[in-house]
Write a protein that holds these residues in place. Structure first.
Motif, PDB file in Angstrom:
ATOM      1  N   SER A 179      -5.679   9.868   4.054  1.00 17.89           N
ATOM      2  CA  SER A 179      -7.018   9.399   3.667  1.00 17.89           C
ATOM      3  C   SER A 179      -7.220   7.977   3.400  1.00 17.89           C
ATOM      4  N   THR A 180      -6.066   7.168   3.271  1.00 18.78           N
ATOM      5  CA  THR A 180      -6.020   5.708   2.974  1.00 18.78           C
ATOM      6  C   THR A 180      -6.346   5.150   4.304  1.00 18.78           C
ATOM      7  N   GLN A 219      -2.525  11.630   0.938  1.00 20.75           N
ATOM      8  CA  GLN A 219      -3.179  10.228   0.503  1.00 20.75           C
ATOM      9  C   GLN A 219      -2.887   8.891   1.528  1.00 20.75           C
ATOM     10  N   ILE A 273       0.916   4.109  -3.003  1.00 17.73           N
ATOM     11  CA  ILE A 273       0.815   5.586  -2.632  1.00 17.73           C
ATOM     12  C   ILE A 273       1.604   6.583  -3.062  1.00 17.73           C
ATOM     13  N   ALA A 312      -9.803   5.820   5.343  1.00 19.92           N
ATOM     14  CA  ALA A 312     -11.070   4.999   4.811  1.00 19.92           C
ATOM     15  C   ALA A 312     -10.974   3.623   5.368  1.00 19.92           C
ATOM     16  N   GLU A 313      -9.630   2.985   5.670  1.00 18.71           N
ATOM     17  CA  GLU A 313      -9.654   1.705   6.158  1.00 18.71           C
ATOM     18  C   GLU A 313     -10.519   1.540   7.607  1.00 18.71           C
ATOM     19  N   VAL A 342       0.923  -1.322  -0.021  1.00 14.24           N
ATOM     20  CA  VAL A 342       0.056  -0.061   0.045  1.00 14.24           C
ATOM     21  C   VAL A 342       0.970   1.178  -0.008  1.00 14.24           C
TER      22      VAL A 342
END
Length: 193
Positions: free
Chosen positions: A90-91, A87, A73, A94-95, A69
């Protein structure tokens, strides 16, 4: 032709999920067997050293995915330190939302309880943090940071991400990730101004 079984993969995936939700000590083999559907005989065939070996493999799988991951990114934000950081936040946010704020970081959960239980697993977790932090530092170096600044920024960012995950779980909101992204944006703007 011998029958193949996914019992091994199911056991690792189940252990990882449970370790992320409730930790190592609170996760028993009976729960792992029950939730994975793996037969006990099959479990000990695949993991002769039991829960410790299962934890090793869960850590390795988690770290490999985490590094993948981070690399993706980094590739998506090549040359842009701020977009990379945004990013990342935000990743991770989101998880947290996707797992209903149930999943902590496997490495962080195990790091909190393993030092007194198992030195080898502790070293494996430490290596996971070192390896993933190195990926972050590599991105910052590629953005023109000095090696020292890249290393210290990466270490701080990884610590912030882990802390943010803990706070997000407690507060059941991704707001802390947004706040950290804003702090980073302000810091980068100030350093350029």
């Amino acid at each position: 032709m011998p029958r193949t079984s996914d019992a091994r993969d199911r056991a690792i995936a189940t252990a990882e999920r449970l370790f992320r939700i409730q930790g190592f000590t609170a996760t028993g083999l009976i729960q792992i067997l029950k939730e994975s559907g793996a037969p006990k005989g099959s479990f000990y065939f695949h993991f002769p050293r039991g829960k410790t070996q299962l934890a090793e493999e869960a850590i390795d799988r988690y770290v490999a995915r985490r590094i993948d991951v981070l690399r993706k990114i980094s590739a998506n934000t090549a040359g842009d330190a701020l977009k990379f950081v945004q990013q990342l936040f935000s990743t991770f946010a989101a998880e947290m939302v996707a797992t209903d704020f149930q999943y902590g970081c496997l490495m962080q959960n195990l790091a909190n309880e393993l030092p007194s239980l198992d030195a080898d697993l502790t070293q494996r977790v430490a290596r996971g943090f070192v390896d993933s932090t190195a990926i972050v530092a590599e991105h910052f170096k590629a953005c023109g940071f000095t090696p020292e600044r890249a290393s210290s920024t990466a270490a701080g960012l990884v610590a912030a991400l882990e802390g943010a995950r803990t706070i997000a779980r407690l507060e059941r909101t991704p707001d802390v990730f947004k706040a950290l992204a804003e702090v980073c944006a302000n810091r980068w703007a100030a350093s350029e101004g």
